[in-house]
Write an enzyme that holds these catalytic residues in place. Structure first.
Site, PDB file in Angstrom:
ATOM      1  CG  ASN A   9      -1.727   1.220   1.409  1.00 58.97           C
ATOM      2  OD1 ASN A   9      -1.788   2.059   0.516  1.00 58.97           O
ATOM      3  ND2 ASN A   9      -2.377   1.351   2.558  1.00 58.97           N
ATOM      4  CD1 TRP A  10       3.331   1.062  -2.902  1.00 57.02           C
ATOM      5  CD2 TRP A  10       3.284   2.212  -4.824  1.00 57.02           C
ATOM      6  NE1 TRP A  10       3.976   0.309  -3.862  1.00 57.02           N
ATOM      7  CE2 TRP A  10       3.956   0.989  -5.053  1.00 57.02           C
ATOM      8  CE3 TRP A  10       3.130   3.097  -5.900  1.00 57.02           C
ATOM      9  CZ2 TRP A  10       4.481   0.636  -6.305  1.00 57.02           C
ATOM     10  CZ3 TRP A  10       3.641   2.747  -7.153  1.00 57.02           C
ATOM     11  CH2 TRP A  10       4.313   1.531  -7.331  1.00 57.02           C
ATOM     12  CE  LYS A  11      -0.135   3.099   4.906  1.00 59.32           C
ATOM     13  NZ  LYS A  11      -0.056   3.198   6.378  1.00 59.32           N
ATOM     14  CG  HIS A  95      -5.760   1.776   5.315  1.00 63.30           C
ATOM     15  ND1 HIS A  95      -5.333   2.689   6.254  1.00 63.30           N
ATOM     16  CD2 HIS A  95      -4.750   0.914   5.129  1.00 63.30           C
ATOM     17  CE1 HIS A  95      -4.095   2.378   6.613  1.00 63.30           C
ATOM     18  NE2 HIS A  95      -3.717   1.307   5.941  1.00 63.30           N
ATOM     19  CD  GLU A  97      -2.936   5.389   6.899  1.00 63.02           C
ATOM     20  OE1 GLU A  97      -2.978   5.496   5.657  1.00 63.02           O
ATOM     21  OE2 GLU A  97      -1.973   4.867   7.500  1.00 63.02           O
ATOM     22  CD  GLU A 167      -3.227  -2.549   7.295  1.00 66.11           C
ATOM     23  OE1 GLU A 167      -2.115  -2.742   6.780  1.00 66.11           O
ATOM     24  OE2 GLU A 167      -3.902  -1.532   7.088  1.00 66.11           O
ATOM     25  N   GLY A 173       2.806   2.252  10.798  1.00 69.58           N
ATOM     26  CA  GLY A 173       3.736   3.363  10.640  1.00 69.58           C
ATOM     27  C   GLY A 173       4.443   3.762  11.926  1.00 69.58           C
ATOM     28  CB  SER A 212       5.656  -1.829  11.833  1.00 64.93           C
ATOM     29  OG  SER A 212       5.200  -0.515  12.111  1.00 64.93           O
ATOM     30  N   GLY A 233       3.001  -1.182   4.238  1.00 60.38           N
ATOM     31  CA  GLY A 233       2.993   0.249   3.954  1.00 60.38           C
ATOM     32  C   GLY A 233       4.387   0.741   3.609  1.00 60.38           C
ATOM     33  N   GLY A 234       5.032   1.393   4.554  1.00 62.49           N
ATOM     34  CA  GLY A 234       6.331   2.035   4.316  1.00 62.49           C
ATOM     35  C   GLY A 234       7.350   1.174   3.587  1.00 62.49           C
TER      36      GLY A 234
END
Ligand code: 13P
Length: 251
Positions: A9-11, A95, A97, A167, A173, A212, A233-234
Site C-alpha cells: 500500500n503506497w498510501k 483502511h 486511515e 491491521e 507506521g 510495520s 505500507g512504508g
C-alpha cells in the site's frame, strides 16, 4: 491450500519520477511463484503502474473506491468500474486511515465492498483496533464488529471473493509490530467468526497482517498458521525490501 499474498500500500506517496523508479525496481525483482503480489498506488499513478508492470506477475489495486459501481455525477470519486477499466484487480476497503481521518463508517464500507465486487474487483477489507481499544481489552469486539458488518449486510459468501487485512492501528507506521502470537490470535478469531457461518469460506479466505512489516520480521509473522501474507505500507516503497518480504512469504 491458501496462496499467500503480499500487497504494497503506497498510501499518498509518489511523483511520476519516483513511481517510475519504483516500477523499475519491481520489474527487476526475483519473486516467488507461489505468492500473489500486488501494489496499491495512489489513483493518480494507477495507469502508469499498470503500463509499467505489463508482462510482470504483479497485480495492481486501488486504495479506495466510490460507493456505487457505475460512473456518475460524483465529483472527486472514482467508480469501481473505472478501476477495472484502468487495469485494477483489487481495491482496499476501510483502511484505518480512511475510517479514522475520513470518517468512513461500516455502512459506507459495506456499500464500497459490494460495489467493488459487483464490478469483479477483489476487495481487501481492512480491520483493526486502536491502542486505546486494545488496552481496554476490546480488540476482538472491535474486529468482530467491523467484520460482522459485512457478513450481516452481504452474507458470509461475500468473503469467497475477498481478502481480509488485520491491521492494528497502533502498529501502522509506528515501528511497533504485533508479535506473531498477538497477530495469530486475532487472525484465528477472524477465521472462527467466518467459520461459524461457513467453514469452507473461512478456510479459503486469505488473512493478511499489516503494521510495520519488514523483511526482518516477515518470516516469523508469515509462519503463523492463520497469517496468509501481509499488507505492507512504508517498506513497500523500497523495491528491494518489498521483494525480500515477498520472498519471506514464499515456501
Ligand atoms: P506500515 O507498514 O507503514 O506500518 O503501514 C501498514 C499499512 O497501513 C498498510 O496498509
Amino acid at each position: 491450500m491458501r496462496r499467500t499474498m503480499v500487497a504494497g500500500n503506497w498510501k499518498m506517496h509518489g511523483t511520476r519520477a519516483s513511481v517510475a523508479e519504483l516500477i523499475n525496481g519491481l520489474r527487476h525483482l526475483a519473486l516467488p511463484g507461489d505468492v500473489d503480489v500486488a501494489v496499491f498506488p495512489p489513483f493518480l499513478h494507477v495507469g502508469q503502474v499498470v503500463d509499467g508492470l505489463k508482462g510482470q506477475s504483479i497485480q495492481v489495486g486501488a486504495q479506495n473506491c466510490a460507493v456505487e459501481p457505475a460512473q456518475g455525477a460524483l465529483t472527486g470519486e472514482i467508480a469501481p468500474s473505472q478501476l477495472v477499466d484502468a487495469g485494477c484487480a483489487y481495491v482496499l476497503v476501510g483502511h484505518s486511515e480512511r475510517r479514522q481521518l475520513m470518517g468512513e463508517s461500516d455502512q459506507m464500507l459495506n456499500r464500497k465492498f459490494a460495489a467493488a465486487q459487483a464490478c469483479g474487483l477483489i476487495p481487501v477489507l481492512c480491520i483493526g483496533e486502536t491502542l486505546e481499544q486494545r488496552e481496554s481489552g476490546k480488540t476482538l469486539e472491535v474486529v468482530s464488529r467491523q467484520l460482522g458488518s459485512i457478513i450481516e449486510e452481504l452474507g458470509v459468501g461475500a468473503f469467497a471473493k475477498a481478502v481480509i487485512a488485520y491491521e492494528p492501528v497502533w502498529a501502522i507506521g509506528t515501528g511497533l509490530t504485533a508479535t506473531p502470537q498477538q497477530a495469530q490470535d486475532v487472525h484465528a478469531a477472524i477465521r472462527a467468526q467466518l467459520a461459524a457461518e461457513n467453514s469452507e469460506v473461512a478456510q479459503g479466505v486469505r488473512l493478511l497482517y499489516g503494521g510495520s512489516v519488514k523483511a526482518a520480521n516477515a518470516v516469523e509473522l508469515f509462519g503463523m498458521p492463520d497469517i496468509d501474507g501481509g499488507l505492507i505500507g512504508g517498506a513497500s516503497l523500497n523495491a528491494d525490501e518489498f521483494g525480500a518480504i515477498c520472498r519471506a512469504a514464499g515456501n
